[in-house]
Design an enzyme around this catalytic site. Structure first.
Site, PDB file in Angstrom:
ATOM      1  N   LYS A  92       0.838  -1.147   0.127  1.00 16.16           N
ATOM      2  CA  LYS A  92       0.071  -0.077   0.134  1.00 16.16           C
ATOM      3  C   LYS A  92       0.936   1.105   0.042  1.00 16.16           C
ATOM      4  O   LYS A  92       2.043   1.547   0.440  1.00 16.16           O
ATOM      5  CB  LYS A  92      -0.897   0.023   1.098  1.00 16.16           C
ATOM      6  CG  LYS A  92      -2.008  -1.028   1.197  1.00 16.16           C
ATOM      7  CD  LYS A  92      -2.973  -0.651   0.371  1.00 16.16           C
ATOM      8  CE  LYS A  92      -4.217  -1.534   0.086  1.00 16.16           C
ATOM      9  NZ  LYS A  92      -3.984  -2.907  -0.511  1.00 16.16           N
ATOM     10  N   ASP A  93       0.244   2.321  -0.405  1.00 12.39           N
ATOM     11  CA  ASP A  93       1.167   3.665  -0.441  1.00 12.39           C
ATOM     12  C   ASP A  93       1.654   3.910   0.762  1.00 12.39           C
ATOM     13  O   ASP A  93       0.820   4.057   1.975  1.00 12.39           O
ATOM     14  CB  ASP A  93       0.110   4.527  -0.980  1.00 12.39           C
ATOM     15  CG  ASP A  93      -0.296   4.472  -2.520  1.00 12.39           C
ATOM     16  OD1 ASP A  93       0.406   4.965  -3.417  1.00 12.39           O
ATOM     17  OD2 ASP A  93      -1.172   3.715  -2.797  1.00 12.39           O
ATOM     18  N   ARG A  94       2.755   4.278   0.625  1.00 14.96           N
ATOM     19  CA  ARG A  94       3.562   4.675   2.143  1.00 14.96           C
ATOM     20  C   ARG A  94       3.014   6.104   2.629  1.00 14.96           C
ATOM     21  O   ARG A  94       2.767   6.062   3.680  1.00 14.96           O
ATOM     22  CB  ARG A  94       5.174   4.691   1.680  1.00 14.96           C
ATOM     23  CG  ARG A  94       5.903   5.264   3.176  1.00 14.96           C
ATOM     24  CD  ARG A  94       7.245   5.600   2.627  1.00 14.96           C
ATOM     25  NE  ARG A  94       7.866   4.279   2.043  1.00 14.96           N
ATOM     26  CZ  ARG A  94       8.818   4.368   1.179  1.00 14.96           C
ATOM     27  NH1 ARG A  94       9.045   5.610   0.251  1.00 14.96           N
ATOM     28  NH2 ARG A  94       9.253   3.342   0.939  1.00 14.96           N
ATOM     29  N   HIS A  95       2.867   6.843   1.553  1.00 18.13           N
ATOM     30  CA  HIS A  95       2.262   8.331   1.927  1.00 18.13           C
ATOM     31  C   HIS A  95       0.663   8.307   2.202  1.00 18.13           C
ATOM     32  O   HIS A  95       0.284   8.496   1.292  1.00 18.13           O
ATOM     33  CB  HIS A  95       2.890   9.372   1.180  1.00 18.13           C
ATOM     34  CG  HIS A  95       4.410   9.381   1.157  1.00 18.13           C
ATOM     35  ND1 HIS A  95       4.974   9.731   2.195  1.00 18.13           N
ATOM     36  CD2 HIS A  95       5.348   8.927   0.116  1.00 18.13           C
ATOM     37  CE1 HIS A  95       6.234   9.752   1.874  1.00 18.13           C
ATOM     38  NE2 HIS A  95       6.498   9.081   0.611  1.00 18.13           N
TER      39      HIS A  95
END
EC number: 5.4.99.27
Length: 358
Positions: A83-86
């Site tokens: 999943k997107d880190r940010h």
């Protein structure tokens, strides 16, 4: 490989190229993702499943923390995907305890970046890709553009879907994964480690798929079946080949019962026939090295829908925030950034565009 200045592929738009602009991910709450499982958990078994809310946290790093806390190998920890880190991500993990004492998860994990929402037992490990889909709540700040035009485009997407491109996350910063693929397939050293190898093979497959899809978007037939089309059944990986196209089949496609597909390259004969196969062969003729590399790596021919249906799509323009807010659901394997690129030209407030955990 055709790319823009940021190293991303130049891909055709399903509608008019967007003119509106906005900033994405000014804060973690601007990019919220919630995983949806396709099955119920039994409450019994050696695998502990944890629903965790992580804030600006790397999926792989968190999996390693779970393994360390439980005293198990990293391979004993499962998750459905990166999943997107940010952002603010609610994600499932599983840990195979195999008779070990269960840790006090909340005490061991709770922090400013990780919150334990649920702990439940199940009989099996969480496998990669084992998701029904993901729910998104996105806030795009400093929106500038014609709201009526944006609403019209979003309405089109809600009714008819959008091209199902792989997002730039798949290709790494500035497309560096594709550069590594090219060096590898050109006779360079193979990647070290199963994780990197899998990531590069996935990037190569995604690149070839995007090339085919972009060509069909330009030809305005990405949502229409061609003679010999391999049509994917909605909500599944199953497909059937349509040698001829009649009104009954076109009606099924209009009802979204099935969708035209493109190749995920690998060994074996492509199931596409006639005009559909001829188009794919023409588009991929210049990528023989990549096709051979994927075949030699042992991957098998698969298909992916060319059309992405965006469920429960809603939007608003909160006046106090000067922003565009979007809520929608996507099936597993689809990218929120693929939806966004059709609507707004976004810039990332956090730096590099659309980075996945790496």
């Amino acid at each position: 490989m055709e790319a823009d200045e940021a190293g991303q592929q130049v891909l055709a738009y399903g509608g008019d190229p967007p003119l509106a602009t906005a900033l994405l991910r000014c804060r973690p709450e601007d990019f919220q993702v919630v995983e949806e499982l396709p099955f119920a958990l039994s409450g019994e078994g050696e695998h502990v499943w944890l629903l965790l809310c992580k804030r600006n946290t790397n999926t792989v790093w968190l999996a390693r923390q779970l393994a360390r806390i439980a005293g198990v190998r990293l391979v004993d920890v499962g998750y459905a995907g990166l999943k997107d880190r940010h952002g603010l991500t609610t994600q499932w993990f599983s840990v195979n305890l195999s008779g070990k004492k269960e840790p006090a998860w909340a005490t061991a994990l709770e922090s400013a970046t990780v919150q334990v929402l649920k702990v439940i037992r199940h009989s099996r490990k969480l496998q990669r890709g084992a998701l029904k889909g993901n729910r998104f709540l996105l806030t795009l700040r400093h929106f500038q553009g014609d709201r009526e035009v944006v609403c019209d485009r979003l309405t089109q997407i809600k009714v008819a879907g959008t091209p199902n491109y792989f997002g730039p996350q798949r290709f790494g910063r500035g497309g560096q994964n594709l550069d590594q693929v090219h060096r590898w397939f050109s006779g360079g050293k193979p990647p070290r480690g199963r994780y990197l190898r899998g990531m590069l093979l996935s990037a190569a497959r995604a690149f070839l798929f995007n090339r085919v899809l972009s060509e069909r978007v330009q030809a305005a037939n990405w949502w229409q079946p061609l003679p010999g089309e391999a049509l994917i059944l909605d909500g599944s990986h199953g497909f059937f080949v349509a040698e001829t196209i009649d009104e009954a089949l076109q009606a099924r496609v209009r009802r979204f019962d099935c969708h035209p597909s493109g190749p995920l390259w690998g060994r074996g004969e492509s199931p596409a026939k006639r005009m559909s196969r001829a188009l794919e062969e023409e588009v991929l003729a210049d990528y023989a090295l990549w096709r051979e590399g994927l075949e030699q790596a042992g991957l098998k021919q698969e298909r992916r829908s060319l059309r992405l249906m965006v469920a429960d799509l809603e939007w608003s323009f909160p006046p106090a925030m000067d922003s565009l807010q979007l809520h929608f659901r996507l099936p597993a394997g689809a990218y929120a950034t693929t939806v966004l690129r059709e609507v707004v030209r976004t810039q990332e407030a956090v730096g590099q565009p659309f980075l996945l955990d790496e």
